[in-house]
Enzyme design. Sequence first.
Site: not given
Length: 128
Positions: A93, A95
């Site tokens: 992922h 940010h």
Amino acid sequence: MFCKLKDDSSAVLFNDKQCYVVLDKYPIERGHMLVISKEHYPDLLSAPDDVITGMSLMAVKLGRLLKERLGADGVQISTNVGDTAGQLIMHTHIHVIPRYVGGTRSFSKRGILSNEEQKMLKKLLTEK
Ligand SMILES: [Zn+2]
């Protein structure tokens, strides 16, 4: 958990071929989002090129959105690879964090996203 979150339509803000977007449950700043791969890869270094490309383009789109919709003064786009680097969830992922003049600079002081705030921000960020 990120393998399943893509099916939670109340949590997902944006969907793309390679990735989807949610608000971070423990935001560093208001509007902190995550770009998450739809397929499972432990981290960005182990993802194929098309996924890396799709996630990167999405992160840039979100950065622009944070400036336009939330008035962010700056945007931090970052990813952690491995627990040594601070990666907490072993599903890749990115940010995307709005930064505000006078705001926190810390990665360790994180808030908790309430349901009301989640709904409000989702509307603000996804409305045409
Ligand atoms: Zn996963």
